[in-house]
Design a protein around this motif. Sequence first.
Motif, PDB file in Angstrom:
ATOM      1  N   UNK B 158       0.830  -1.207   0.000  1.00  0.00           N
ATOM      2  CA  UNK B 158       0.000   0.000   0.000  1.00  0.00           C
ATOM      3  C   UNK B 158       0.871   1.267   0.000  1.00  0.00           C
ATOM      4  N   UNK B 159       0.444   2.265  -0.761  1.00  0.00           N
ATOM      5  CA  UNK B 159       1.138   3.549  -0.735  1.00  0.00           C
ATOM      6  C   UNK B 159       2.244   3.685  -1.757  1.00  0.00           C
ATOM      7  N   UNK B 160       2.515   2.632  -2.523  1.00  0.00           N
ATOM      8  CA  UNK B 160       3.535   2.747  -3.576  1.00  0.00           C
ATOM      9  C   UNK B 160       2.863   2.682  -4.938  1.00  0.00           C
ATOM     10  N   UNK B 161       3.460   3.353  -5.906  1.00  0.00           N
ATOM     11  CA  UNK B 161       2.906   3.301  -7.253  1.00  0.00           C
ATOM     12  C   UNK B 161       3.851   2.561  -8.200  1.00  0.00           C
ATOM     13  N   UNK B 162       3.272   2.024  -9.259  1.00  0.00           N
ATOM     14  CA  UNK B 162       4.099   1.398 -10.297  1.00  0.00           C
ATOM     15  C   UNK B 162       4.574   0.016  -9.897  1.00  0.00           C
TER      16      UNK B 162
END
Lengths: 260, 260
Positions: B158-162
Motif C-alpha cells: 500500500x502507498x507505492x505506485x508502479x
Amino acid sequence: MKHVADPTHPRYRSLLMRAKIEEAVKAGLLADSALIAHGRGEAFDYLLGERTSESAMQATKEAAARLMAAEHPIISFNGNTVALAAEELLKCAAVMGADVEINIFYRTEERMRLLISSVSKTKESLKHEAPDGFSADEWSRMVESVRILGGEPDGLIPGLEGPRANCHSEGILSADVLLVPLEDGDRCEALVAMGAEVIVIDLNPISRSARMASVTVVDELTRFALNLYEEMKKPGKPDDDWNNQAILDAAVNSVTFTEQ
Amino acid sequence: MKHVADPTHPRYRSLLMRAKIEEAVKAGLLADSALIAHGRGEAFDYLLGERTSESAMQATKEAAARLMAAEHPIISFNGNTVALAAEELLKCAAVMGADVEINIFYRTEERMRLLISSVSKTKESLKHEAPDGFSADEWSRMVESVRILGGEPDGLIPGLEGPRANCHSEGILSADVLLVPLEDGDRCEALVAMGAEVIVIDLNPISRSARMASVTVVDELTRFALNLYEEMKKPGKPDDDWNNQAILDAAVNSVTFTEQ
C-alpha cells in the motif's frame, strides 16, 4: 538526456550530473568503473551539503591565481571530466590560454577516439557562444587556440607503467601548472614528482591525490569550474605561503551528517 | 570473476565486493544505477573504516533476536543484495526459517528472471554445504524450505505506485519482521506503514531508510550477514526499549576522516 526532476528540486544538480554520467556510459565514453567512482563522489558531496565550502572557494581562488600566472598551463581531462564539465573547463582553458590533454585510466583506442571527438564537438559549439566581456571574434580565436591533446602521445610520465603513462611532450610533460580533476593517486603522485604544480579537484579530502596536490579543491567539479571561470576574471597573485594542509583540514571539518 | 588483489590487501574485501557488482552488471542482473549506488556505499564504508562499529554490532544482535523470534520473517533481496550477499543471507534464511522475496527498483521481467535464477542456483549449491553444527540431511532440508518469492507477485504494497509496489501476499505482505538491505526510502517508508517491523541495512546513517527503520544496521552488507549468522546461533530476546535513534547517533559519530 534522460528526464531529470525539475530544476527547483533540492538535489537537481546532483541528479543532473548523475544523468550526464549515465548518458556517457551508454555512449561508450566511460567504463563501468566510472559509475562507481561517480557514486563515491556523490556520497562525499552529500556529506559536504552539495555546496561549495569557504575553504574550497579559497582554494579555487588560489587555483585561478596560479593558472592565470602560469607560462604553460594544462588541464587534464579524464572520462568523467569530459562527461561532467567539458564545456565549463574549455571556457576556462580559453581564458587562461591552456591546452587540454585527455588522459584516461582504462585507455582503449576506441574510448580515446570517442572522448576526443566529444570534446572537439563541444569546443566547436563553444566558439559560437561568446560570454559577456568578449567580442564574437575574440572569443572564437581564444577557443580555437585551445588544443585537444591526448590522441597521439609522444612521451611518458616518469614513474608510471602501462598505457596510463602516455602523454604529450607539448602537453602534460612540459606544463608548469597542471589542473587535474578527479585524478587517481598514482598518476597524481607521478605528476607532482615531475616538478609541476598540481591543482587537484577531489571530493575526498583524504584521498592520496588530495594529499599530494599543491592546491586541493574539495568541491564538485562543475561547481568548481563555474567558480574558477568567475575567479579568473579577477585573479589575485599566487600565495607563496599557501598552506594546503590547512585547506584539507578545513574540508574534513566541513563534512557533516546533516539531514538535507 | 575479475582478478582481485591478494587477500592481504587492506582493502581486499572492498575490491572483491566491487568486482562482484561489476560482474553482476555484465551478467545483466543489475542496472547501471546499481554501480552508482555501490559507489556511494563504498564512500560511506570508507568513512567507517571498512569495519563493523560497536553500535552496528549491537544493532546486528537486536536484528538476530527479532528475526529468530519472528513468526513469519522475510528477507527482501534487491539486485545489489543478490550480487553481494545472496549466499550469506540464504544461510541466515535457512536458520531463521525465513523466505526470500526478490524486489527490484527498476523492475523488468528479464532482470527478475535472471535474479531468481541466480538466487535459485545459489540455494541449490548451498544445500550441499552443511555448516558446522548441522547434519547434511538437516541442512539440506532447512535450505530447501527457503522459498524464493518475487516472480509471481499477487499483492501490492500500500502507498507505492508502479511496478515497485508488486509483492507476494505470502511474502512481504504477511511478514511480521522484514529484513531489507539497501532499500530505497519510499519503499522503506511504505513497509513501515504496513505495520511490520523493518530491519534496514544501510551504510548512510541519515538516509530516509535508516531513519524510518525499527532497527538500523549501519554496516556493509556482507560483514553484516556473516555477523548475523553467528548471532543467530545465540540470540538474545528482542529489546522492548530498543532506542534506534541512539544507534543512528552512534553511527554518525563513528564516521571519521582517518587515513587508511
